[in-house]
Motif scaffolding. Structure first.
Motif, PDB file in Angstrom:
ATOM      1  N   ASN A  95      40.340  39.155  49.136  1.00 13.07           N
ATOM      2  CA  ASN A  95      41.594  39.611  48.552  1.00 13.07           C
ATOM      3  C   ASN A  95      41.240  39.578  47.078  1.00 13.07           C
ATOM      4  O   ASN A  95      41.847  39.895  46.276  1.00 13.07           O
ATOM      5  N   GLN A  96      40.233  39.571  46.645  1.00 15.00           N
ATOM      6  CA  GLN A  96      39.571  39.819  45.219  1.00 15.00           C
ATOM      7  C   GLN A  96      38.138  40.602  45.273  1.00 15.00           C
ATOM      8  O   GLN A  96      37.278  40.389  44.523  1.00 15.00           O
ATOM      9  N   THR A 123      38.427  47.999  54.542  1.00 19.01           N
ATOM     10  CA  THR A 123      39.537  47.833  53.460  1.00 19.01           C
ATOM     11  C   THR A 123      39.156  46.766  52.514  1.00 19.01           C
ATOM     12  O   THR A 123      38.860  45.578  52.829  1.00 19.01           O
ATOM     13  N   TYR A 125      40.363  44.619  49.444  1.00 15.10           N
ATOM     14  CA  TYR A 125      41.723  43.974  48.709  1.00 15.10           C
ATOM     15  C   TYR A 125      41.404  43.819  47.530  1.00 15.10           C
ATOM     16  O   TYR A 125      40.410  42.764  47.263  1.00 15.10           O
ATOM     17  N   SER A 127      42.908  42.381  43.524  1.00 13.47           N
ATOM     18  CA  SER A 127      44.016  41.729  43.124  1.00 13.47           C
ATOM     19  C   SER A 127      43.991  42.053  41.632  1.00 13.47           C
ATOM     20  O   SER A 127      44.808  41.319  40.581  1.00 13.47           O
ATOM     21  N   ALA A 151      45.846  47.085  47.059  1.00 18.66           N
ATOM     22  CA  ALA A 151      46.325  46.065  46.067  1.00 18.66           C
ATOM     23  C   ALA A 151      47.010  45.067  46.612  1.00 18.66           C
ATOM     24  O   ALA A 151      48.061  45.217  47.587  1.00 18.66           O
ATOM     25  N   THR A 152      46.726  43.636  46.590  1.00 16.27           N
ATOM     26  CA  THR A 152      47.239  42.581  47.208  1.00 16.27           C
ATOM     27  C   THR A 152      48.483  42.270  46.609  1.00 16.27           C
ATOM     28  O   THR A 152      48.873  42.886  45.310  1.00 16.27           O
ATOM     29  N   LYS A 153      49.338  41.356  47.105  1.00 18.62           N
ATOM     30  CA  LYS A 153      50.515  40.899  46.495  1.00 18.62           C
ATOM     31  C   LYS A 153      50.072  40.049  45.107  1.00 18.62           C
ATOM     32  O   LYS A 153      51.226  39.955  44.464  1.00 18.62           O
ATOM     33  N   ASP A 154      48.941  39.535  44.974  1.00 23.19           N
ATOM     34  CA  ASP A 154      48.556  38.708  43.953  1.00 23.19           C
ATOM     35  C   ASP A 154      48.408  39.768  42.830  1.00 23.19           C
ATOM     36  O   ASP A 154      47.737  39.053  41.789  1.00 23.19           O
ATOM     37  N   TRP A 155      48.226  41.035  42.972  1.00 24.13           N
ATOM     38  CA  TRP A 155      47.924  41.992  41.676  1.00 24.13           C
ATOM     39  C   TRP A 155      48.314  41.520  40.634  1.00 24.13           C
ATOM     40  O   TRP A 155      49.592  41.196  40.314  1.00 24.13           O
TER      41      TRP A 155
END
Length: 164
Positions: A95-96, A123, A125, A127, A151-155
Motif C-alpha cells: 500500500n506504499q 497492481t 497500491y 498512498s 491510489a489507496t484510501k490512505d492517499w
C-alpha cells in the motif's frame, strides 16, 4: 571477489576483479561509488543504509528483488549500467509502492539519457504521488492491461502551485 564487510567492499571496488559477490548484507558506512566496470552479484543479500549515499554506475543482477534496504529517494544515484531500473531493488511496501518507485526514479536524476522504470505485471497500491517531474526516465508497465497503479484510501498528497 567475495565480500562480507564494508571494508572488504571498499577494497574490492579498487581491485582489478570486476565481479563482487556479496556473501552477507553490507551496511554502507560512508559514501561510495560503484565504478562502471564493476558488477555486484547480490545473491540473496543487500546493501543496508546507514545514512550514506551510493553512486552506482556499475552493473547488478537484473532481477526484481530487493537490493537496498533503508535508503530514501536520492540516497542512491547512478546509471546501474542498465537501461531498466526495477523499483523492487528498493523493496515494495504494501500500500506504499510509491516509496520504492520514487526511489528508482530519483536514482536517475541528472542522467543524460532516458531510462525505463520497469513495473512488473500486477497492481501497485500508492498512498502518495509518483514524481516524474525532474527525471529523464519513463515509467512503463509490463504490457497493456497487466500493470495498474491504484491510489489507496490512505492517499495523501500535497499539491503545489506550478509555474509550468
Amino acid at each position: 571477489m567475495k565480500v562480507s564487510s564494508f571494508t572488504q567492499l571498499k577494497a574490492a571496488l579498487v581491485s582489478p576483479d570486476t565481479e563482487i559477490i556479496l556473501i552477507r548484507d553490507i551496511p554502507i558506512l560512508e559514501p561510495i561509488t560503484i565504478p562502471r566496470e564493476k558488477y555486484i552479484s547480490f545473491q540473496s543479500y543487500m546493501f543496508l543504509s546507514r545514512g550514506q549515499k551510493i553512486l552506482f554506475y556499475g552493473g547488478l543482477d537484473p532481477v526484481r528483488k530487493q537490493r537496498f534496504q533503508g535508503f530514501g529517494p536520492g540516497d542512491i544515484a547512478g546509471t546501474f549500467n542498465s537501461d531498466k531500473i526495477f523499483p523492487e531493488w528498493w523493496g515494495l511496501i504494501p500500500n506504499q509502492n510509491e516509496i520504492a518507485i520514487n526511489c528508482a526514479i530519483s536514482s536517475l536524476l541528472g542522467s543524460v539519457s532516458g531510462h525505463t522504470i520497469s513495473l512488473a505485471s500486477g497492481t501497485y497500491y500508492v498512498s502518495g504521488p509518483i514524481d516524474l517531474r525532474a527525471s529523464l526516465s519513463y515509467l512503463a508497465g509490463a504490457s497493456s492491461g497487466s500493470t495498474f497503479i491504484v491510489a489507496t484510501k490512505d492517499w495523501s498528497a500535497k499539491f503545489e502551485n506550478s509555474t509550468y
